[in-house]
Design a protein around this motif. Structure first.
Motif, PDB file in Angstrom:
ATOM      1  N   TYR A   1       1.021  -1.016  -0.023  1.00 27.44           N
ATOM      2  CA  TYR A   1       0.201  -0.360   0.074  1.00 27.44           C
ATOM      3  C   TYR A   1       0.960   1.117  -0.202  1.00 27.44           C
ATOM      4  N   SER A   2       2.435   1.944   0.367  1.00 28.77           N
ATOM      5  CA  SER A   2       2.813   2.508   1.003  1.00 28.77           C
ATOM      6  C   SER A   2       3.620   2.588  -0.552  1.00 28.77           C
ATOM      7  N   TYR A   3       3.953   2.041  -0.705  1.00 26.54           N
ATOM      8  CA  TYR A   3       5.084   1.983  -2.316  1.00 26.54           C
ATOM      9  C   TYR A   3       5.592   0.500  -2.048  1.00 26.54           C
ATOM     10  N   ASN A   4       4.922  -0.326  -3.942  1.00 20.92           N
ATOM     11  CA  ASN A   4       5.770  -1.144  -4.435  1.00 20.92           C
ATOM     12  C   ASN A   4       5.413  -0.575  -6.481  1.00 20.92           C
ATOM     13  N   GLU A   5       6.281  -0.853  -7.198  1.00 18.80           N
ATOM     14  CA  GLU A   5       6.064  -0.088  -8.191  1.00 18.80           C
ATOM     15  C   GLU A   5       5.352  -0.963  -9.589  1.00 18.80           C
ATOM     16  N   TYR A   6       5.060  -2.176  -9.089  1.00 20.15           N
ATOM     17  CA  TYR A   6       3.385  -2.549  -9.068  1.00 20.15           C
ATOM     18  C   TYR A   6       1.765  -1.481  -9.353  1.00 20.15           C
ATOM     19  N   SER A   7       2.408  -1.754  -7.190  1.00 18.49           N
ATOM     20  CA  SER A   7       1.324  -0.722  -7.106  1.00 18.49           C
ATOM     21  C   SER A   7       0.675   0.501  -7.418  1.00 18.49           C
TER      22      SER A   7
ATOM     23  N   LEU B   1       2.548   1.949 -10.035  1.00 21.31           N
ATOM     24  CA  LEU B   1       1.758   1.874 -11.575  1.00 21.31           C
ATOM     25  C   LEU B   1      -0.170   1.564 -11.550  1.00 21.31           C
ATOM     26  N   LYS B   2      -0.768   0.473 -10.551  1.00 21.79           N
ATOM     27  CA  LYS B   2      -1.523   0.492 -10.458  1.00 21.79           C
ATOM     28  C   LYS B   2      -2.528   1.411  -9.734  1.00 21.79           C
ATOM     29  N   ARG B   3      -1.933   2.239  -9.450  1.00 22.24           N
ATOM     30  CA  ARG B   3      -2.778   3.784  -8.297  1.00 22.24           C
ATOM     31  C   ARG B   3      -2.775   4.656 -10.389  1.00 22.24           C
ATOM     32  N   ARG B   4      -1.775   4.843 -10.812  1.00 26.61           N
ATOM     33  CA  ARG B   4      -2.006   5.369 -12.395  1.00 26.61           C
ATOM     34  C   ARG B   4      -2.339   5.166 -13.247  1.00 26.61           C
ATOM     35  N   GLU B   5      -2.779   4.151 -12.917  1.00 22.63           N
ATOM     36  CA  GLU B   5      -3.430   3.637 -14.458  1.00 22.63           C
ATOM     37  C   GLU B   5      -4.549   4.470 -14.796  1.00 22.63           C
ATOM     38  N   PRO B   6      -5.689   4.664 -13.811  1.00 21.17           N
ATOM     39  CA  PRO B   6      -6.807   5.220 -14.385  1.00 21.17           C
ATOM     40  C   PRO B   6      -6.534   6.727 -15.065  1.00 21.17           C
TER      41      PRO B   6
END
Ligand SMILES: [Fe+2]
Length: 202
Positions: A54-60, A62-67
């Motif tokens: 939740y705090s930071y991970n590259e995949y996470s 990318l998914k947060r910024r996708e929309p």
């Protein structure tokens, strides 16, 4: 396969009240969202998915910024696609749906103006399949914040400052008037045809 930005050159000189400089800068901004959407989708194809966080991970992240990149791309296309229609008229089906929901066409336009005056983002006329209502929706702060679930977008108006500040500065109501006069009601009517609104008897 990478997505290509749509070409909106045909709008130059066709929208009374929006200069070539304003439009070209806006096209460049839209192209930036397409580029970022491609980049995010490409990275999602190869990124490590083993430690989401939740705090930071590259995949996470990318998914947060996708929309943001997705809506930044497709809301701009919805906006440019429904411009350049000076002189077009709303279809009977769309107009009837509007009158049913807002009481009158004038009430609907007044609501759009109020929504545009409230927003520093998108104003979208949407049909909600969950409650079968037509409403003007505000999407602001980010391109995906405020977009309501299970809705069909008919009208898209860009009320971010980048859409008008070169031509209008702080005179936002004049920009809104120019956009309303340029809406392509034929395109909007075609969008509505694919919803329950398109099947109402005139
Ligand atoms: Fe924009």
């Amino acid at each position: 396969m990478a997505r290509e930005p749509k070409n909106y050159e045909h709008l130059i000189g066709k929208i009374k009240g929006l200069s070539e400089n304003q439009l070209r800068n806006h096209f460049t901004l839209y192209q930036g969202y397409v580029k970022k959407l491609n980049e995010i989708e490409q990275k999602l194809g190869t990124v490590d998915k083993s430690a989401p966080n939740y705090s930071y991970n590259e995949y996470s992240e990318l998914k947060r910024r996708e929309p943001v990149a997705y809506n930044g791309t497709f809301l701009h296309e919805a906006y440019f696609d429904n411009l350049g229609g000076e002189g077009t008229q709303p279809t009977d089906a769309f107009k009837n749906g509007v009158v049913q929901q807002f009481g009158s066409w004038d009430n609907y336009i007044a609501d759009i103006k109020a929504a545009c005056g409230s927003a520093h983002g998108w104003v979208l006329t949407c049909y909600g399949y969950a409650d079968n209502k037509l409403r003007n929706v505000l999407v602001q702060s980010e391109h995906h914040v405020g977009l309501m679930a299970d809705t069909h977008i008919f009208v898209a108006i860009d009320c971010w400052e980048h859409a008008y500040f070169m031509d209008y500065g702080t005179k936002k109501p004049d920009y809104i008037a120019a956009v309303l006069a340029s809406l392509n009601w034929t395109v909007i009517g075609d969008r509505a045809k694919q919803s329950p609104l398109g099947h109402q008897k005139p």
